[in-house]
Motif scaffolding. Structure first.
Motif, PDB file in Angstrom:
ATOM      1  N   THR A  56       0.832  -1.202   0.000  1.00  0.00           N
ATOM      2  CA  THR A  56       0.000   0.000   0.000  1.00  0.00           C
ATOM      3  C   THR A  56       0.865   1.249   0.000  1.00  0.00           C
ATOM      4  O   THR A  56       0.633   2.181  -0.788  1.00  0.00           O
ATOM      5  CB  THR A  56      -0.950  -0.002   1.213  1.00  0.00           C
ATOM      6  N   GLN A  57       1.878   1.293   0.858  1.00  0.00           N
ATOM      7  CA  GLN A  57       2.764   2.466   0.929  1.00  0.00           C
ATOM      8  C   GLN A  57       3.527   2.659  -0.374  1.00  0.00           C
ATOM      9  O   GLN A  57       3.660   3.785  -0.869  1.00  0.00           O
ATOM     10  CB  GLN A  57       3.750   2.328   2.092  1.00  0.00           C
ATOM     11  N   THR A  58       4.020   1.574  -0.941  1.00  0.00           N
ATOM     12  CA  THR A  58       4.772   1.657  -2.192  1.00  0.00           C
ATOM     13  C   THR A  58       3.883   2.166  -3.317  1.00  0.00           C
ATOM     14  O   THR A  58       4.290   3.049  -4.083  1.00  0.00           O
ATOM     15  CB  THR A  58       5.373   0.279  -2.552  1.00  0.00           C
ATOM     16  N   LEU A  59       2.670   1.635  -3.410  1.00  0.00           N
ATOM     17  CA  LEU A  59       1.745   2.089  -4.455  1.00  0.00           C
ATOM     18  C   LEU A  59       1.405   3.569  -4.270  1.00  0.00           C
ATOM     19  O   LEU A  59       1.340   4.321  -5.243  1.00  0.00           O
ATOM     20  CB  LEU A  59       0.483   1.239  -4.462  1.00  0.00           C
ATOM     21  N   ARG A  60       1.214   3.997  -3.034  1.00  0.00           N
ATOM     22  CA  ARG A  60       0.929   5.424  -2.772  1.00  0.00           C
ATOM     23  C   ARG A  60       2.110   6.296  -3.193  1.00  0.00           C
ATOM     24  O   ARG A  60       1.924   7.348  -3.812  1.00  0.00           O
ATOM     25  CB  ARG A  60       0.620   5.649  -1.296  1.00  0.00           C
ATOM     26  N   ASP A  61       3.315   5.876  -2.842  1.00  0.00           N
ATOM     27  CA  ASP A  61       4.508   6.643  -3.222  1.00  0.00           C
ATOM     28  C   ASP A  61       4.644   6.720  -4.740  1.00  0.00           C
ATOM     29  O   ASP A  61       4.932   7.789  -5.297  1.00  0.00           O
ATOM     30  CB  ASP A  61       5.776   6.021  -2.631  1.00  0.00           C
ATOM     31  N   LEU A  62       4.430   5.600  -5.413  1.00  0.00           N
ATOM     32  CA  LEU A  62       4.545   5.579  -6.871  1.00  0.00           C
ATOM     33  C   LEU A  62       3.430   6.391  -7.526  1.00  0.00           C
ATOM     34  O   LEU A  62       3.638   7.002  -8.574  1.00  0.00           O
ATOM     35  CB  LEU A  62       4.549   4.138  -7.387  1.00  0.00           C
ATOM     36  N   GLU A  63       2.266   6.407  -6.902  1.00  0.00           N
ATOM     37  CA  GLU A  63       1.164   7.228  -7.413  1.00  0.00           C
ATOM     38  C   GLU A  63       1.485   8.713  -7.217  1.00  0.00           C
ATOM     39  O   GLU A  63       1.283   9.526  -8.116  1.00  0.00           O
ATOM     40  CB  GLU A  63      -0.135   6.854  -6.701  1.00  0.00           C
ATOM     41  N   THR A  64       2.010   9.056  -6.044  1.00  0.00           N
ATOM     42  CA  THR A  64       2.366  10.448  -5.739  1.00  0.00           C
ATOM     43  C   THR A  64       3.403  10.981  -6.712  1.00  0.00           C
ATOM     44  O   THR A  64       3.354  12.145  -7.106  1.00  0.00           O
ATOM     45  CB  THR A  64       2.906  10.559  -4.293  1.00  0.00           C
ATOM     46  N   THR A  65       4.338  10.139  -7.113  1.00  0.00           N
ATOM     47  CA  THR A  65       5.389  10.575  -8.033  1.00  0.00           C
ATOM     48  C   THR A  65       4.969  10.473  -9.501  1.00  0.00           C
ATOM     49  O   THR A  65       5.749  10.793 -10.385  1.00  0.00           O
ATOM     50  CB  THR A  65       6.685   9.767  -7.824  1.00  0.00           C
ATOM     51  N   GLY A  66       3.740  10.020  -9.755  1.00  0.00           N
ATOM     52  CA  GLY A  66       3.236   9.976 -11.127  1.00  0.00           C
ATOM     53  C   GLY A  66       3.679   8.767 -11.925  1.00  0.00           C
ATOM     54  O   GLY A  66       3.553   8.746 -13.147  1.00  0.00           O
ATOM     55  N   ILE A  67       4.158   7.734 -11.244  1.00  0.00           N
ATOM     56  CA  ILE A  67       4.641   6.543 -11.941  1.00  0.00           C
ATOM     57  C   ILE A  67       3.545   5.496 -12.086  1.00  0.00           C
ATOM     58  O   ILE A  67       3.506   4.741 -13.048  1.00  0.00           O
ATOM     59  CB  ILE A  67       5.874   5.976 -11.201  1.00  0.00           C
ATOM     60  N   VAL A  68       2.628   5.473 -11.120  1.00  0.00           N
ATOM     61  CA  VAL A  68       1.517   4.520 -11.126  1.00  0.00           C
ATOM     62  C   VAL A  68       0.206   5.280 -11.057  1.00  0.00           C
ATOM     63  O   VAL A  68       0.106   6.304 -10.370  1.00  0.00           O
ATOM     64  CB  VAL A  68       1.642   3.540  -9.924  1.00  0.00           C
ATOM     65  N   LYS A  69      -0.778   4.772 -11.767  1.00  0.00           N
ATOM     66  CA  LYS A  69      -2.126   5.334 -11.735  1.00  0.00           C
ATOM     67  C   LYS A  69      -3.038   4.343 -11.022  1.00  0.00           C
ATOM     68  O   LYS A  69      -3.028   3.147 -11.318  1.00  0.00           O
ATOM     69  CB  LYS A  69      -2.625   5.566 -13.162  1.00  0.00           C
ATOM     70  N   ARG A  70      -3.804   4.845 -10.072  1.00  0.00           N
ATOM     71  CA  ARG A  70      -4.782   4.042  -9.333  1.00  0.00           C
ATOM     72  C   ARG A  70      -6.148   4.329  -9.931  1.00  0.00           C
ATOM     73  O   ARG A  70      -6.551   5.480 -10.063  1.00  0.00           O
ATOM     74  CB  ARG A  70      -4.771   4.434  -7.862  1.00  0.00           C
TER      75      ARG A  70
END
Length: 115
Positions: A56-70
């Motif tokens: 969850t934390q990793t996905l949030r970090d990657l989403e915050t940096t624009g690398i992953v879209k939720r």
């Protein structure tokens, strides 16, 4: 005009982003998303050993940096998928190269760490 990015400079913002992108879990999650969008449970199965909290934390970090879209599909029960953004896809090849290098050099790396 400001200074160009320099990851070796203590105050450069690039260090913060490098920390997000180059963490063990981020690299593994980016690699796991290489095949396309995935749900949380699928990522948990692909990335063996990651805890739900860390995923969850990793996905949030990657989403915050624009690398992953939720994407929340707005259904009950919840159906949420994660996928690489165009920025994440541009990073994907670099991650693949690093993973390939590590896997290809396991004998040498293992021999060195035994010493």
């Amino acid at each position: 005009m400001g200074q160009p990015p320099n990851v070796l400079a203590r105050k450069c913002a690039s260090r913060r982003y490098l920390a997000f992108v180059a963490s063990k879990w981020s690299l593994l999650v980016i690699n796991a998303l290489d095949d396309g969008p995935a749900r949380n449970g699928s990522l948990m199965r692909k990335v063996e050993g990651i805890s739900q909290k860390m995923l969850t934390q990793t996905l949030r970090d990657l989403e915050t940096t624009g690398i992953v879209k939720r994407e929340d599909h707005g259904t009950v029960p919840p159906h949420v998928t994660y996928e690489l953004t165009p920025l994440g896809k541009s990073l994907r090849q670099e991650v693949r190269s690093l993973v390939f290098w590590v896997e290809s050099n396991i004998p040498e790396l293992s021999a060195t760490t035994r010493s």
